[in-house]
Design a protein around this motif. Sequence first.
Motif, mmCIF file in Angstrom:
data_model
loop_
_atom_site.group_PDB
_atom_site.id
_atom_site.type_symbol
_atom_site.label_atom_id
_atom_site.label_comp_id
_atom_site.label_asym_id
_atom_site.label_seq_id
_atom_site.Cartn_x
_atom_site.Cartn_y
_atom_site.Cartn_z
ATOM 1 N N LEU A 1 3.937 -36.421 23.038
ATOM 2 C CA LEU A 1 3.195 -35.176 22.905
ATOM 3 C C LEU A 1 1.695 -35.414 22.764
ATOM 4 O O LEU A 1 0.883 -34.648 23.264
ATOM 5 N N VAL A 2 1.338 -36.471 22.062
ATOM 6 C CA VAL A 2 -0.093 -36.758 21.918
ATOM 7 C C VAL A 2 -0.594 -37.767 22.959
ATOM 8 O O VAL A 2 -1.790 -37.966 23.101
ATOM 9 N N VAL B 1 -3.020 -30.118 17.067
ATOM 10 C CA VAL B 1 -4.150 -31.057 17.101
ATOM 11 C C VAL B 1 -4.758 -31.129 18.503
ATOM 12 O O VAL B 1 -5.957 -31.344 18.675
ATOM 13 N N ILE B 2 -3.901 -30.917 19.508
ATOM 14 C CA ILE B 2 -4.361 -31.002 20.894
ATOM 15 C C ILE B 2 -5.439 -29.960 21.171
ATOM 16 O O ILE B 2 -6.429 -30.233 21.836
ATOM 17 N N THR C 1 0.743 -24.175 23.146
ATOM 18 C CA THR C 1 -0.378 -25.082 22.889
ATOM 19 C C THR C 1 -1.173 -25.176 24.175
ATOM 20 O O THR C 1 -0.622 -25.505 25.219
ATOM 21 N N PHE C 2 -2.439 -24.827 24.089
ATOM 22 C CA PHE C 2 -3.291 -24.935 25.271
ATOM 23 C C PHE C 2 -4.661 -25.383 24.815
ATOM 24 O O PHE C 2 -4.958 -25.412 23.617
ATOM 25 N N SER D 1 -11.134 -31.976 19.947
ATOM 26 C CA SER D 1 -9.854 -32.586 19.571
ATOM 27 C C SER D 1 -10.072 -34.069 19.275
ATOM 28 O O SER D 1 -10.872 -34.720 19.935
ATOM 29 N N PRO D 2 -9.352 -34.611 18.293
ATOM 30 C CA PRO D 2 -9.474 -36.049 18.046
ATOM 31 C C PRO D 2 -8.853 -36.883 19.167
ATOM 32 O O PRO D 2 -9.025 -38.094 19.211
ATOM 33 N N LEU D 3 -8.137 -36.227 20.085
ATOM 34 C CA LEU D 3 -7.529 -36.949 21.207
ATOM 35 C C LEU D 3 -8.520 -37.005 22.368
ATOM 36 O O LEU D 3 -9.401 -36.161 22.490
#
Length: 353
Positions: A227-228, A253-254, A109-110, A119-121
Motif C-alpha cells: 500500500l505504501v 498517509v498517502i 484514498t486519493f 506526503s512523507p512518501l
Amino acid sequence: MEMKIALLAGDGIGPEVTDQAVKVCNAIGEKYNHQIIWEKGLIGAVAMDATGNPYPDETHKTCLCADAILFGAIGDPKYDNNPSAKIRPEQGLLKMRQSLGLFANIRPTFTFPSLLHHSPLKKERIEGTNLVFLRELTGGIYFGEKGRKDGGNSAFDICSYNKEEVKRLAKKGFELAMNRKKKLCCVDKANVLETSRLWRETVQEMEKDFPKVEVSYEFVDAVAMRLVQWPNSYDVLITENLFGDILTDEASVISGSMGLMPSASIGEKNALFEPIHGSYPEVAGLNIANPLATILSAAMMFEYSFGLNSEGETIRNAVNESLKQRIITKDLVNENERFSTTSEVGDWISKNL
Ligand code: IPM
Ligand code: MN
C-alpha cells in the motif's frame, strides 16, 4: 430538493469541522436551490455528559428520520485512560453503526496534485493514486463476544462472520469496481484465519457474476507493505472490520494529511458521512483543525444519498482551488507559510463554489 440531514458533531474538533461543512452545504443549497433542514443530535462524550448514554435513543430517532447523517468525530481523553470504564464514547459510534445497519464503510484514498510534496512518501510512488477501501463495519472482532476469564487474567475477543455478511459487502465492492478500473482486491489472512477462508471462498464464488472484474487475493500483511510501496496499483479493496480500520489509517498517509480523507458508511436504508480522522482533542476549540475531510464527506453525501453529482463535483472543485491558492490549515503549510483558520477555510470554500 428538500433534504433532512441529521447533524452529529460529536467530540473534540467535531463541532468546528462540521460547522464548516454545514456552511458549504448551505451555500450549495442556495446555489442549486435545495432546502436543507438540519436536525442536531448528541453522540459520544458530549452525549455521555448530557445523558449518560453515548448514543441516546433520541439521536437514533433523529438518524432514522433523516435522509442522510453528517458526523464529526468521537472520543475524549477523559475516558481513554481508564481501562475499567464501563461506558466509552466510542461505543456510541459502534452502537450507531450497528443499529442503523451501516455495514459498508467506503474510504477512498486519493492525492491532490498541489499536495504531492506533503506526503512523507516519494512523489513518484504516490502520484495518480486513486483507490477505495470497502471496510466491513458491523461484524467481525468489533462485535463478537468479548470478555475476561481466569479472574480477569485472560481476555478474549471473538471474530466471526457469516456468508451473508461477506456477500453483501463484497457485492458492493464488485459493483464499485465495475464503475472504476474493474480491479478488486480481497484483503485477508487466509493462511491463518478461518474467517478469512470464509471471505475468500465467498468472494471466489461471486467472481462468476462479475466476469469483467479482475479479482486478486492478498494477505493483509503484504497489503500493508504494498500500500505504501505501490499504492497506485490498487483500485477497490474489500476487507473485514479490523483490517480495514488499520489499513485505512495507513492509507491516509498517502494523501498527505489525516485531515483530508472523507468517508461514507452505508446500509440498506441509512447512510452516514464522516471524516476518517478522529476527535483530535489536543486542538479542539483552537480553530486550526483541517475541515476538508468533513467538507469532502459532505460532497460524498450529495452524490451517494441524493444522486446530486454536480453538487458533489462543485464542492470538490472548490476544495481543489482552495488548495491551489493555499487557503490551507496549519497541518498543510510549509515552514514560515501563513495558514488559514478552520473557519476561514470553510468561509473561502463556501464563497467560491
Ligand atoms: C474509525 C475509528 C473507530 C473504529 C473508533 C473510534 C471506534 O477508529 O472510524 O476508524 O475503530 O472503527
Ligand atoms: Mn480507525
